[in-house]
Scaffold this motif. Structure first.
Motif, PDB file in Angstrom:
ATOM      1  N   SER A 213       0.859  -1.179   0.000  1.00 48.05           N
ATOM      2  CA  SER A 213       0.000   0.000   0.000  1.00 48.05           C
ATOM      3  C   SER A 213       0.898   1.232   0.000  1.00 48.05           C
ATOM      4  O   SER A 213       1.850   1.303   0.784  1.00 48.05           O
ATOM      5  CB  SER A 213      -0.903   0.030   1.239  1.00 48.05           C
ATOM      6  OG  SER A 213      -1.791  -1.075   1.257  1.00 48.05           O
ATOM      7  N   VAL A 214       0.609   2.188  -0.879  1.00 45.63           N
ATOM      8  CA  VAL A 214       1.424   3.398  -0.962  1.00 45.63           C
ATOM      9  C   VAL A 214       0.529   4.619  -1.009  1.00 45.63           C
ATOM     10  O   VAL A 214      -0.628   4.562  -1.433  1.00 45.63           O
ATOM     11  CB  VAL A 214       2.357   3.390  -2.196  1.00 45.63           C
ATOM     12  CG1 VAL A 214       3.293   2.188  -2.158  1.00 45.63           C
ATOM     13  CG2 VAL A 214       1.568   3.399  -3.499  1.00 45.63           C
ATOM     14  N   ASP A 215       1.084   5.744  -0.577  1.00 46.46           N
ATOM     15  CA  ASP A 215       0.356   7.005  -0.622  1.00 46.46           C
ATOM     16  C   ASP A 215       0.414   7.605  -2.020  1.00 46.46           C
ATOM     17  O   ASP A 215       1.088   7.085  -2.918  1.00 46.46           O
ATOM     18  CB  ASP A 215       0.932   7.976   0.413  1.00 46.46           C
ATOM     19  CG  ASP A 215       2.355   8.382   0.078  1.00 46.46           C
ATOM     20  OD1 ASP A 215       3.154   7.509  -0.338  1.00 46.46           O
ATOM     21  OD2 ASP A 215       2.682   9.565   0.212  1.00 46.46           O
ATOM     22  N   ASN A 216      -0.268   8.723  -2.202  1.00 40.35           N
ATOM     23  CA  ASN A 216      -0.375   9.343  -3.522  1.00 40.35           C
ATOM     24  C   ASN A 216       0.980   9.780  -4.064  1.00 40.35           C
ATOM     25  O   ASN A 216       1.284   9.582  -5.250  1.00 40.35           O
ATOM     26  CB  ASN A 216      -1.335  10.535  -3.454  1.00 40.35           C
ATOM     27  CG  ASN A 216      -1.609  11.131  -4.817  1.00 40.35           C
ATOM     28  OD1 ASN A 216      -0.829  11.925  -5.322  1.00 40.35           O
ATOM     29  ND2 ASN A 216      -2.718  10.737  -5.422  1.00 40.35           N
ATOM     30  N   ASP A 217       1.822  10.390  -3.209  1.00 36.41           N
ATOM     31  CA  ASP A 217       3.125  10.863  -3.670  1.00 36.41           C
ATOM     32  C   ASP A 217       3.981   9.715  -4.199  1.00 36.41           C
ATOM     33  O   ASP A 217       4.677   9.859  -5.208  1.00 36.41           O
ATOM     34  CB  ASP A 217       3.866  11.571  -2.531  1.00 36.41           C
ATOM     35  CG  ASP A 217       3.246  12.907  -2.160  1.00 36.41           C
ATOM     36  OD1 ASP A 217       2.430  13.417  -2.961  1.00 36.41           O
ATOM     37  OD2 ASP A 217       3.574  13.435  -1.080  1.00 36.41           O
ATOM     38  N   THR A 218       3.927   8.583  -3.509  1.00 42.47           N
ATOM     39  CA  THR A 218       4.721   7.434  -3.944  1.00 42.47           C
ATOM     40  C   THR A 218       4.172   6.839  -5.234  1.00 42.47           C
ATOM     41  O   THR A 218       4.937   6.433  -6.124  1.00 42.47           O
ATOM     42  CB  THR A 218       4.773   6.370  -2.832  1.00 42.47           C
ATOM     43  OG1 THR A 218       5.248   6.967  -1.628  1.00 42.47           O
ATOM     44  CG2 THR A 218       5.696   5.223  -3.219  1.00 42.47           C
ATOM     45  N   ALA A 219       2.851   6.804  -5.359  1.00 45.70           N
ATOM     46  CA  ALA A 219       2.243   6.324  -6.606  1.00 45.70           C
ATOM     47  C   ALA A 219       2.666   7.214  -7.770  1.00 45.70           C
ATOM     48  O   ALA A 219       2.995   6.721  -8.866  1.00 45.70           O
ATOM     49  CB  ALA A 219       0.724   6.303  -6.472  1.00 45.70           C
ATOM     50  N   GLN A 220       2.682   8.526  -7.549  1.00 42.79           N
ATOM     51  CA  GLN A 220       3.130   9.459  -8.582  1.00 42.79           C
ATOM     52  C   GLN A 220       4.590   9.204  -8.944  1.00 42.79           C
ATOM     53  O   GLN A 220       4.963   9.214 -10.124  1.00 42.79           O
ATOM     54  CB  GLN A 220       2.964  10.907  -8.088  1.00 42.79           C
ATOM     55  CG  GLN A 220       1.533  11.354  -7.879  1.00 42.79           C
ATOM     56  CD  GLN A 220       0.857  11.811  -9.162  1.00 42.79           C
ATOM     57  OE1 GLN A 220       1.431  11.760 -10.246  1.00 42.79           O
ATOM     58  NE2 GLN A 220      -0.385  12.243  -9.035  1.00 42.79           N
ATOM     59  N   LEU A 221       5.418   8.960  -7.932  1.00 45.28           N
ATOM     60  CA  LEU A 221       6.842   8.701  -8.171  1.00 45.28           C
ATOM     61  C   LEU A 221       7.025   7.463  -9.036  1.00 45.28           C
ATOM     62  O   LEU A 221       7.857   7.453  -9.959  1.00 45.28           O
ATOM     63  CB  LEU A 221       7.553   8.514  -6.823  1.00 45.28           C
ATOM     64  CG  LEU A 221       9.056   8.218  -6.898  1.00 45.28           C
ATOM     65  CD1 LEU A 221       9.828   9.480  -7.262  1.00 45.28           C
ATOM     66  CD2 LEU A 221       9.565   7.654  -5.568  1.00 45.28           C
ATOM     67  N   ILE A 222       6.263   6.425  -8.751  1.00 42.22           N
ATOM     68  CA  ILE A 222       6.373   5.181  -9.509  1.00 42.22           C
ATOM     69  C   ILE A 222       6.032   5.419 -10.976  1.00 42.22           C
ATOM     70  O   ILE A 222       6.781   5.021 -11.888  1.00 42.22           O
ATOM     71  CB  ILE A 222       5.448   4.100  -8.908  1.00 42.22           C
ATOM     72  CG1 ILE A 222       5.953   3.690  -7.524  1.00 42.22           C
ATOM     73  CG2 ILE A 222       5.353   2.885  -9.822  1.00 42.22           C
ATOM     74  CD1 ILE A 222       4.965   2.852  -6.725  1.00 42.22           C
ATOM     75  N   VAL A 223       4.929   6.102 -11.234  1.00 41.91           N
ATOM     76  CA  VAL A 223       4.491   6.326 -12.615  1.00 41.91           C
ATOM     77  C   VAL A 223       5.432   7.275 -13.345  1.00 41.91           C
ATOM     78  O   VAL A 223       5.752   7.063 -14.525  1.00 41.91           O
ATOM     79  CB  VAL A 223       3.044   6.861 -12.628  1.00 41.91           C
ATOM     80  CG1 VAL A 223       2.653   7.346 -14.014  1.00 41.91           C
ATOM     81  CG2 VAL A 223       2.080   5.772 -12.155  1.00 41.91           C
ATOM     82  N   GLU A 224       5.904   8.297 -12.666  1.00 42.10           N
ATOM     83  CA  GLU A 224       6.823   9.248 -13.288  1.00 42.10           C
ATOM     84  C   GLU A 224       8.138   8.595 -13.708  1.00 42.10           C
ATOM     85  O   GLU A 224       8.828   9.095 -14.598  1.00 42.10           O
ATOM     86  CB  GLU A 224       7.111  10.407 -12.331  1.00 42.10           C
ATOM     87  CG  GLU A 224       5.932  11.359 -12.151  1.00 42.10           C
ATOM     88  CD  GLU A 224       6.121  12.313 -10.987  1.00 42.10           C
ATOM     89  OE1 GLU A 224       7.192  12.240 -10.324  1.00 42.10           O
ATOM     90  OE2 GLU A 224       5.211  13.121 -10.718  1.00 42.10           O
TER      91      GLU A 224
END
Length: 314
Positions: free
Chosen positions: A198-209
Motif C-alpha cells: 500500500s502506498v500514498d499518492n506521492d509514492t504512486a506518482q513517483l512510480i508512474v513518473e
C-alpha cells in the motif's frame, strides 16, 4: 472532503472468489482497478457478474496484457494499474493486491487506520541476510526471459525450460567474465520487499513518473516485481516513508509491514482453509488487514467466517 482509496487488483482465475473480493471492497470511498491476465479466458457472463459485484465503488478495467511469473510483464501490469488510477481520480492510498487476497476487516476500519497514518508506504522488507547474492543476480545481469526458463527451478531435462535455464546460467557466466554489472551501470542500491503493498499518492506518482527508467533498468531482470519499488524508494530517499522497517525473518509470528499477511512457512505460499479461523484471528490481532491466499470454493466455513468479520460494522 472524504479520503478515497484505490484498490489495484491483478487477477488470473477463480472469478467467483474475485467477485467475493470485489464485494468486500465495495465502499463509497473506494474505487477498484482490475487487471485480468490476458491469457485467462473470460466469458461474457463472468465479465457481467464481475461488473455487478460492486454498487458503491467505481470499477475500472485496465488494458489486459499477458502476465508471466518472474517476467517484466508483472511490473508492466502494476504500472498500468497505477497509471489508470492516477488518471481516474484523487486517492490518498493505493493498495496493490492479487485476486486471491482478501481483507480481514471492514472498509470503514481500514480507512480509519490509514487516515491516522498519512503519507506512508506499507511493504514487507525482506531479510537481506539470506540468499541476497541470488537477489542481487536478478538485476545485476541480463537474463533470458522467464517465459522461457519457467517458474520451477528443478525442471526435468525432458522439459524445454531445462535448456533455457542452462543457457541463462551460461549467459550470466559470460557477463561475469565481461564484467557486466547493471547495478553499477544504473547506480542501484538494491533492496527487496513484498510486491503486494500500500502506498500514498506521492509514492504512486513517483512510480508512474519513473516508468521509463523502471523499464530500462528491469526489463531483462528476473522477479524484479519485488525489487523495483524498494530500489526506487532508496533512489529518491523515500525510505523514511516506510511504516514498518523491521525486516521479515524466519518467524511466521512476526509482523509483516505490508499489512498483508502471507504464510510462506507452511506453503509457497500457504492456502488458508477451513479450520484456520483462529489462526486468521491471530493474524488480524497482530495488525494485518489483508491475507493471502485463499480458495473459498474449497473452504465454505472459512468463507462464512470472513463474510462475518468483513461485514462487521464495529
Amino acid at each position: 472532503m472524504s479520503k478515497k482509496h484505490a484498490y489495484l487488483i491483478i487477477a488470473h482465475n477463480n472469478f467467483k472468489q474475485l467477485i467475493f473480493l470485489l464485494a468486500s471492497l465495495d465502499y463509497v470511498d473506494n474505487d477498484i482497478f482490475l487487471m485480468i491476465d490476458k491469457k485467462t479466458k473470460l466469458t461474457s457472463l463472468e465479465l457481467k457478474n464481475i461488473e455487478y459485484a460492486v454498487a458503491e465503488s467505481q470499477l475500472f478495467f485496465a488494458k489486459r496484457i499477458n502476465i508471466y511469473w518472474g517476467h517484466y510483464s508483472q511490473i508492466a501490469a502494476e504500472l498500468l494499474l497505477f497509471k489508470l488510477a492516477l488518471n481516474s481520480g484523487e486517492y490518498d492510498y493505493f493498495h496493490l493486491i492479487s485476486g486471491v487476497d482478501l481483507p480481514l476487516l471492514n472498509q470503514k476500519r481500514i480507512h480509519s487506520f490509514f487516515d491516522n497514518h498519512p503519507k506512508k508506504v506499507f511493504l514487507s522488507l525482506a531479510d537481506n541476510r539470506f540468499h541476497f547474492d541470488t537477489v542481487i543476480n536478478r538485476v545485476k545481469y541480463y537474463h533470458i526471459s522467464s517465459r522461457l526458463t519457467g517458474r520451477k527451478p528443478n525442471v526435468s531435462m525432458f522439459n524445454i525450460n531445462f535448456y533455457f535455464r542452462a543457457f541463462d546460467k551460461i549467459f550470466v557466466q559470460i557477463q561475469k567474465i565481461l564484467k557486466i554489472d547493471l547495478i553499477s551501470k544504473f547506480n542501484l542500491n538494491v533492496d527487496y520487499a513484498s510486491n503486494w503493498l500500500s502506498v500514498d499518492n506521492d509514492t504512486a506518482q513517483l512510480i508512474v513518473e519513473n516508468s521509463y527508467w523502471i523499464k530500462k533498468v528491469f526489463n531483462y531482470s528476473v522477479a524484479a516485481d519485488e525489487l523495483f519499488i524498494p530500489i526506487l524508494l532508496r533512489k529518491y530517499k523515500y525510505d523514511d516513508k516506510i511504516y514498518f522497517k523491521a525486516r521479515i525473518n524466519d518467524d511466521k509470528d512476526g509482523f509483516q509491514g505490508s499489512l498483508n499477511y502471507v504464510n510462506w512457512w507452511d506453503g509457497s505460499p500457504y492456502t488458508w482453509r477451513d479450520g484456520d479461523q483462529k489462526k486468521l484471528e491471530i493474524v488480524l490481532k497482530k495488525g494485518h488487514f489483508f491475507a493471502r491466499k485463499f480458495d473459498l470454493e474449497k473452504s465454505p466455513d472459512l468463507k462464512n467466517f470472513l463474510s462475518k468479520i468483513i461485514n462487521n460494522e464495529k
